[in-house]
Design an enzyme around this catalytic site. Structure first.
Site, PDB file in Angstrom:
ATOM      1  N   GLY A 209       0.824  -1.210   0.000  1.00 42.09           N
ATOM      2  CA  GLY A 209       0.000   0.000   0.000  1.00 42.09           C
ATOM      3  C   GLY A 209       0.848   1.246   0.000  1.00 42.09           C
ATOM      4  O   GLY A 209       2.079   1.182   0.100  1.00 42.09           O
ATOM      5  N   GLU A 252      15.995   6.157   8.983  1.00 45.54           N
ATOM      6  CA  GLU A 252      17.106   6.213   8.020  1.00 45.54           C
ATOM      7  C   GLU A 252      16.650   7.164   6.923  1.00 45.54           C
ATOM      8  O   GLU A 252      15.775   6.831   6.129  1.00 45.54           O
ATOM      9  CB  GLU A 252      17.378   4.819   7.426  1.00 45.54           C
ATOM     10  CG  GLU A 252      17.786   3.775   8.437  1.00 45.54           C
ATOM     11  CD  GLU A 252      19.203   3.967   8.970  1.00 45.54           C
ATOM     12  OE1 GLU A 252      19.938   4.819   8.430  1.00 45.54           O
ATOM     13  OE2 GLU A 252      19.551   3.284   9.940  1.00 45.54           O
ATOM     14  N   CYS A 289      20.867   6.862  -0.925  1.00 47.87           N
ATOM     15  CA  CYS A 289      20.882   7.855   0.157  1.00 47.87           C
ATOM     16  C   CYS A 289      22.290   8.238   0.572  1.00 47.87           C
ATOM     17  O   CYS A 289      22.539   9.354   0.977  1.00 47.87           O
ATOM     18  CB  CYS A 289      20.099   7.335   1.345  1.00 47.87           C
ATOM     19  SG  CYS A 289      20.626   5.694   1.817  1.00 47.87           S
TER      20      CYS A 289
HETATM   21  P1  NAD Z   1       9.151   8.747   1.054  1.00 45.71           P
HETATM   22  O1  NAD Z   1       9.495   9.289   2.377  1.00 45.71           O
HETATM   23  O2  NAD Z   1       8.215   9.478   0.211  1.00 45.71           O
HETATM   24  O3  NAD Z   1       8.536   7.266   1.201  1.00 45.71           O
HETATM   25  C1  NAD Z   1       9.155   6.268   1.969  1.00 45.71           C
HETATM   26  C2  NAD Z   1       8.093   5.316   2.481  1.00 45.71           C
HETATM   27  O4  NAD Z   1       7.218   6.002   3.362  1.00 45.71           O
HETATM   28  C3  NAD Z   1       7.200   4.703   1.400  1.00 45.71           C
HETATM   29  O5  NAD Z   1       6.932   3.357   1.745  1.00 45.71           O
HETATM   30  C4  NAD Z   1       5.928   5.531   1.502  1.00 45.71           C
HETATM   31  O6  NAD Z   1       4.774   4.851   1.062  1.00 45.71           O
HETATM   32  C5  NAD Z   1       5.868   5.786   2.997  1.00 45.71           C
HETATM   33  N1  NAD Z   1       5.102   6.966   3.392  1.00 45.71           N
HETATM   34  C6  NAD Z   1       4.998   8.143   2.731  1.00 45.71           C
HETATM   35  N2  NAD Z   1       4.212   8.992   3.430  1.00 45.71           N
HETATM   36  C7  NAD Z   1       3.835   8.345   4.556  1.00 45.71           C
HETATM   37  C8  NAD Z   1       3.024   8.691   5.671  1.00 45.71           C
HETATM   38  N3  NAD Z   1       2.470   9.887   5.787  1.00 45.71           N
HETATM   39  N4  NAD Z   1       2.847   7.788   6.655  1.00 45.71           N
HETATM   40  C9  NAD Z   1       3.438   6.577   6.581  1.00 45.71           C
HETATM   41  N5  NAD Z   1       4.188   6.172   5.538  1.00 45.71           N
HETATM   42  C10 NAD Z   1       4.397   7.052   4.537  1.00 45.71           C
HETATM   43  O7  NAD Z   1      10.562   8.512   0.337  1.00 45.71           O
HETATM   44  P2  NAD Z   1      10.835   8.026  -1.140  1.00 45.71           P
HETATM   45  O8  NAD Z   1      10.691   9.143  -2.080  1.00 45.71           O
HETATM   46  O9  NAD Z   1      10.069   6.807  -1.395  1.00 45.71           O
HETATM   47  O10 NAD Z   1      12.393   7.608  -0.996  1.00 45.71           O
HETATM   48  C11 NAD Z   1      13.448   8.456  -1.217  1.00 45.71           C
HETATM   49  C12 NAD Z   1      14.030   9.001   0.088  1.00 45.71           C
HETATM   50  O11 NAD Z   1      14.472   7.940   0.934  1.00 45.71           O
HETATM   51  C13 NAD Z   1      15.252   9.843  -0.138  1.00 45.71           C
HETATM   52  O12 NAD Z   1      15.173  11.022   0.619  1.00 45.71           O
HETATM   53  C14 NAD Z   1      16.398   8.976   0.357  1.00 45.71           C
HETATM   54  O13 NAD Z   1      17.521   9.642   0.776  1.00 45.71           O
HETATM   55  C15 NAD Z   1      15.758   8.225   1.456  1.00 45.71           C
HETATM   56  N6  NAD Z   1      16.505   6.996   1.732  1.00 45.71           N
HETATM   57  C16 NAD Z   1      17.243   6.902   2.886  1.00 45.71           C
HETATM   58  C17 NAD Z   1      17.978   5.768   3.156  1.00 45.71           C
HETATM   59  C18 NAD Z   1      18.792   5.632   4.404  1.00 45.71           C
HETATM   60  O14 NAD Z   1      19.102   4.526   4.777  1.00 45.71           O
HETATM   61  N7  NAD Z   1      19.160   6.684   5.077  1.00 45.71           N
HETATM   62  C19 NAD Z   1      17.952   4.702   2.271  1.00 45.71           C
HETATM   63  C20 NAD Z   1      17.210   4.833   1.113  1.00 45.71           C
HETATM   64  C21 NAD Z   1      16.471   5.988   0.867  1.00 45.71           C
END
Ligand code: NAD
Length: 476
Positions: A209, A252, A289
């Site tokens: 989801g 993270e 990231c």
């Molecule tokens: P995002 O924050 O939009 O989404 C991440 C996850 O959160 C997804 O599963 C999404 O469905 C969920 N999500 C979004 N809104 C939510 C809410 N309100 N409540 C609960 N869940 C919610 O990020 P993205 O665009 O999918 O990923 C890219 C980002 O992730 C980049 O900023 C990247 O740096 C970061 N990232 C960090 C690491 C790390 O280990 N530090 C690793 C990979 C990616």
């Protein structure tokens, strides 16, 4: 789930895996799109909020029995899953290639190979953890936190869920995974491997989801800990919600990591620094990231660095050595950052031949090197999440460290020097969770995570398991 003709791999037609049972998703239907072709790959039925609640209940029910297993039993379960991932490697690779558009070799080695290594490494690390120790008149014991909700992004669609699974299950926690909606098929592949590996029902549960299903998990008071990987903006918000009810969080988040060339490097090391920094920055099409997205070079070396960058940039060709970005929006966003930087006075290197060869279908972006970047400008401060490297010139070492630490992030870094002691001393002054010296290798046993706005907590190895534990003191 409907499979389109171009789907090479069958996956279970289900939106949730709860208590070891596959369930059809009762929520929205979402189309998974191949970012290389822009064609639909599959229609996935997602879980409903009720199914998310049922998954939390299943994890809570399975918790006490899983927590009561021995460390060795849990380590064996992780090893069995690692073996299963290796057995399923071809299927998983297909899924990652299709959802992410990753080149085959990258998908095989990194996206599918690394998670199995992480599981084995975590099982090994478990033996080094002081699960019980005597401190004065106390027996201090590590207990699992309880039910973990794991929310993950799409950029490493197998590794990120597995890094959480490894730490949580090894600690004795049970979990519910809500993967990114863009990479649902790979998550189904993982759940299938868990099922095939024979992990006990309810230890690992999956709900597919979007944000609303993530929000259902975040808001569920039976979730003891949220382990979130994603953007800093979302992570801060959901983390605050969980902390509000005194739940545990691991975050993270994003990064803007520097690769710092010190002024003592020989020409051959400078060449290595440029080559490796480009490869690191453009890995996974810049959607990493920990990517070193800022190259800090002594002002006196800027000319030579520019020559080397122009030479090695030609190796990074979209559609050949590099995949697309995940979506049209992400590709457009990267181009907007480039245009903004040019407006603010930066110069651009972009290989003409690579640009000419860029496929016109698919979300491909030809990699860009921005020169003369102001360290306080937008492109030097914000995470682009695309193949864009900013080159920043500095005067002395003090200034280099100041620029390196001068963003809100602190995830990764690299220091290049012919003097390892000097590089290590600089590494110690960098406010980030990991620093590589002269391109040091990734270590799956070393703690992984961020300082500052890059996150809270650590994954992988001993630290990654302990983060899912509560210490308890029993006095005599
Ligand atoms: P995002 O924050 O939009 O989404 C991440 C996850 O959160 C997804 O599963 C999404 O469905 C969920 N999500 C979004 N809104 C939510 C809410 N309100 N409540 C609960 N869940 C919610 O990020 P993205 O665009 O999918 O990923 C890219 C980002 O992730 C980049 O900023 C990247 O740096 C970061 N990232 C960090 C690491 C790390 O280990 N530090 C690793 C990979 C990616």
């Amino acid at each position: 789930m409907t499979r389109h003709e171009n789907t090479p791999v069958p996956v279970e037609p289900h939106g949730a895996y709860v208590s070891g049972v596959w369930q059809p998703g009762a929520g929205e239907t979402r189309t998974v799109v191949d970012p290389r072709t822009e064609l639909p790959v599959a229609e996935v039925s997602e879980a409903s909020p009720e199914q998310a609640a049922a998954a939390v209940a299943a994890a809570a029910e399975a918790g006490p029995a899983w927590a009561a297993t021995s460390v060795e039993e849990r380590a064996q379960a992780l090893r069995a899953l690692a073996a299963q991932l290796r057995q399923d490697a071809d299927e998983l690779r297909h899924l990652v290639v299709q959802e992410l558009g990753a080149p085959d070799a990258l998908a095989e080695k990194l996206h599918v190979g690394l998670p199995a290594t992480v599981l084995d490494a975590t099982a090994e690390a478990a033996g080094e953890i002081a699960w019980q120790r005597r401190i004065g008149n106390s027996s201090v014991e590590l207990e699992p936190v309880g039910v973990v909700a794991a929310i993950t992004p799409w950029n490493y669609p197998l590794h990120q869920p597995v890094a959480k699974l490894a730490g949580a299950l090894m600690a004795g926690c049970t979990m519910v995974l809500k993967p990114a909606e863009q990479s649902a098929l790979t998550a189904l592949g993982l759940a299938r491997a868990v099922d095939r590996a024979g992990l006990p029902a309810g230890a690992f549960n999956l709900v597919l989801g979007g944000p609303e299903i993530g929000a259902a998990l975040v808001g569920d008071p039976r979730v003891d800990m949220l382990s979130f990987t994603g953007s800093t903006e979302v992570g801060r918000r959901v983390g605050a919600q969980v902390v509000e009810r005194c739940g545990r969080v691991a975050l993270e988040l994003g990064g803007k990591s520097p690769s710092i060339v010190l002024d003592d490097v020989s020409d051959s090391r400078l060449e290595a620094a440029v080559k490796v920094t480009l490869a690191n920055c453009f890995l996974n099409s810049g959607q990493t990231c920990t990517a070193w997205t800022r190259l800090l070079v002594p002002r006196s070396m800027a000319g030579r660095v520019e020559e080397l960058l122009a030479t090695y940039l030609a190796r990074h060709v979209p559609g050949v050595t590099m995949g697309p970005l995940i979506s049209k929006e992400q590709a457009e966003r990267a181009e907007r950052y480039v245009a903004g930087a040019l407006n603010q006075g930066a110069r651009m290197l972009r290989d003409r031949e690579a640009e000419a060869r860029r496929p016109r279908t698919g979300h491909y972006v030809t990699p860009v090197v921005l020169l003369d970047v102001d360290p306080s400008s937008q492109v030097a401060q914000e995470e682009v999440f695309g193949p864009v490297l900013s080159v920043i010139a500095y005067g002395d070492e003090r200034e280099a460290v100041e620029i390196a630490n001068g963003t809100r992030y602190g995830l990764a870094a690299c220091v290049w020097s012919d003097d390892e002691e000097r590089a290590t001393a600089v590494a110690r002054r960098i406010r980030s969770g990991q620093v590589d010296v002269n391109g040091g290798r990734f270590n799956p046993l070393a703690p992984f995570g961020g300082f500052k706005s890059s996150g809270i907590g650590r994954e992988l190895g001993v630290f990654g398991v302990e983060h899912f534990c509560e210490p308890k003191s029993i006095q005599y």
